[in-house]
Scaffold this motif. Sequence first.
Motif, PDB file in Angstrom:
ATOM      1  N   ALA A 185      21.498   6.019  12.938  1.00 50.13           N
ATOM      2  CA  ALA A 185      20.670   5.792  14.116  1.00 50.13           C
ATOM      3  C   ALA A 185      19.253   5.368  13.731  1.00 50.13           C
ATOM      4  CB  ALA A 185      20.629   7.052  14.970  1.00 50.13           C
ATOM      5  N   ASP A 186      18.752   5.876  12.623  1.00 48.56           N
ATOM      6  CA  ASP A 186      17.376   5.584  12.228  1.00 48.56           C
ATOM      7  C   ASP A 186      17.278   5.423  10.710  1.00 48.56           C
ATOM      8  OD1 ASP A 186      14.627   5.245  12.228  1.00 48.56           O
ATOM      9  OD2 ASP A 186      14.208   7.402  12.323  1.00 48.56           O
ATOM     10  N   PRO A 187      17.886   4.369  10.154  1.00 45.79           N
ATOM     11  CA  PRO A 187      17.873   4.212   8.697  1.00 45.79           C
ATOM     12  C   PRO A 187      16.473   4.026   8.135  1.00 45.79           C
ATOM     13  CG  PRO A 187      18.716   2.234   9.751  1.00 45.79           C
ATOM     14  CD  PRO A 187      18.625   3.279  10.816  1.00 45.79           C
ATOM     15  N   TYR A 188      15.626   3.264   8.841  1.00 49.31           N
ATOM     16  CA  TYR A 188      14.273   3.068   8.323  1.00 49.31           C
ATOM     17  C   TYR A 188      13.502   4.384   8.311  1.00 49.31           C
ATOM     18  CZ  TYR A 188       9.458   1.632   7.734  1.00 49.31           C
ATOM     19  OH  TYR A 188       8.171   1.533   7.265  1.00 49.31           O
ATOM     20  N   GLY A 189      13.676   5.182   9.350  1.00 41.91           N
ATOM     21  CA  GLY A 189      13.003   6.477   9.383  1.00 41.91           C
ATOM     22  C   GLY A 189      13.437   7.364   8.234  1.00 41.91           C
ATOM     23  N   GLN A 190      14.717   7.310   7.891  1.00 45.88           N
ATOM     24  CA  GLN A 190      15.214   8.104   6.774  1.00 45.88           C
ATOM     25  C   GLN A 190      14.620   7.607   5.454  1.00 45.88           C
ATOM     26  OE1 GLN A 190      19.379   7.785   5.779  1.00 45.88           O
ATOM     27  NE2 GLN A 190      19.492   9.960   5.268  1.00 45.88           N
ATOM     28  N   ILE A 191      14.561   6.295   5.296  1.00 40.87           N
ATOM     29  CA  ILE A 191      13.962   5.722   4.088  1.00 40.87           C
ATOM     30  C   ILE A 191      12.500   6.145   3.968  1.00 40.87           C
ATOM     31  CG2 ILE A 191      13.207   3.549   3.028  1.00 40.87           C
ATOM     32  CD1 ILE A 191      15.772   2.279   4.259  1.00 40.87           C
ATOM     33  N   LEU A 192      11.772   6.048   5.064  1.00 42.08           N
ATOM     34  CA  LEU A 192      10.351   6.396   5.053  1.00 42.08           C
ATOM     35  C   LEU A 192      10.150   7.869   4.718  1.00 42.08           C
ATOM     36  CD1 LEU A 192       7.389   5.638   5.550  1.00 42.08           C
ATOM     37  CD2 LEU A 192       7.773   6.056   7.995  1.00 42.08           C
ATOM     38  N   ARG A 193      10.938   8.750   5.339  1.00 45.21           N
ATOM     39  CA  ARG A 193      10.797  10.180   5.070  1.00 45.21           C
ATOM     40  C   ARG A 193      11.108  10.505   3.610  1.00 45.21           C
ATOM     41  NH1 ARG A 193      13.216  10.310  10.124  1.00 45.21           N
ATOM     42  NH2 ARG A 193      15.287  10.663   9.234  1.00 45.21           N
ATOM     43  N   ALA A 194      12.167   9.891   3.079  1.00 43.86           N
ATOM     44  CA  ALA A 194      12.555  10.166   1.694  1.00 43.86           C
ATOM     45  C   ALA A 194      11.498   9.671   0.714  1.00 43.86           C
ATOM     46  CB  ALA A 194      13.908   9.521   1.395  1.00 43.86           C
ATOM     47  N   ASN A 195      10.983   8.457   0.952  1.00 49.92           N
ATOM     48  CA  ASN A 195       9.965   7.926   0.050  1.00 49.92           C
ATOM     49  C   ASN A 195       8.675   8.732   0.120  1.00 49.92           C
ATOM     50  OD1 ASN A 195      11.348   5.827  -1.229  1.00 49.92           O
ATOM     51  ND2 ASN A 195      10.902   4.366   0.403  1.00 49.92           N
ATOM     52  N   ARG A 196       8.292   9.125   1.318  1.00 46.67           N
ATOM     53  CA  ARG A 196       7.065   9.913   1.448  1.00 46.67           C
ATOM     54  C   ARG A 196       7.202  11.264   0.759  1.00 46.67           C
ATOM     55  NH1 ARG A 196       4.030  13.599   3.902  1.00 46.67           N
ATOM     56  NH2 ARG A 196       1.900  13.010   4.490  1.00 46.67           N
ATOM     57  N   ALA A 197       8.358  11.912   0.943  1.00 41.98           N
ATOM     58  CA  ALA A 197       8.573  13.217   0.314  1.00 41.98           C
ATOM     59  C   ALA A 197       8.566  13.098  -1.205  1.00 41.98           C
ATOM     60  CB  ALA A 197       9.891  13.811   0.796  1.00 41.98           C
TER      61      ALA A 197
END
Length: 213
Positions: free
Chosen positions: A91-103
Amino acid sequence: MTDIDAVRPLPATARGRRSRQALLDAAKTVFARDGFADARITDIADTAGAAHGSFYTYFDSKEEIFVALLRELEEELWHPVERSSDEPSAADPYGQILRANRAYLKAYRQDRAIMIVWEQVATLNPEVERLRRDAADRFAHRIAVAIEHWQQKGIADPALDPEYAAVALTGMVSNFVYRWSARDADYDLDTAAEQLSVLWANALGVRRPSANP
């Protein structure tokens, strides 16, 4: 250097586990401050508030506690998010990418001094390099699984090889944060995470919220 495949069992008592953890926390401080070559067991014990002899109850050498510390850092670094879901979000692949990279960036930056020591020791010691490489490979494999999942959902570019793409993208992020930390560049964490995630999204053909029609 100690055998990195040998994992000593944790102490049986709560007190023993606290004492071991105090030594690990002290080792992080000492290795970050002095580097691996100049770090001393006596300094680690003093920083932990422990008797020098008690160090050997939990670790045989400076090398063994260094490897134990790296394993602890690996858990913090490569598993900072996504503990609540085994399946990558469609549903939100970009959001997942952003959260993972930020973490990942946040975890690396919090321990940047010891992470730089890890990178430096890895260039000199094949066993430490193998530990670093194996951790990176496991992380890349998780990303490859996510990419394949998104391809099956019609979200990511089907022409991509998931494994090649995952190694390239994770390598880009890890090299970026190492260079940032080694040079002490004046970067903003949120901006860095966003820019790296835009590069990921563009490379994978994943739509960003701002790119939706």
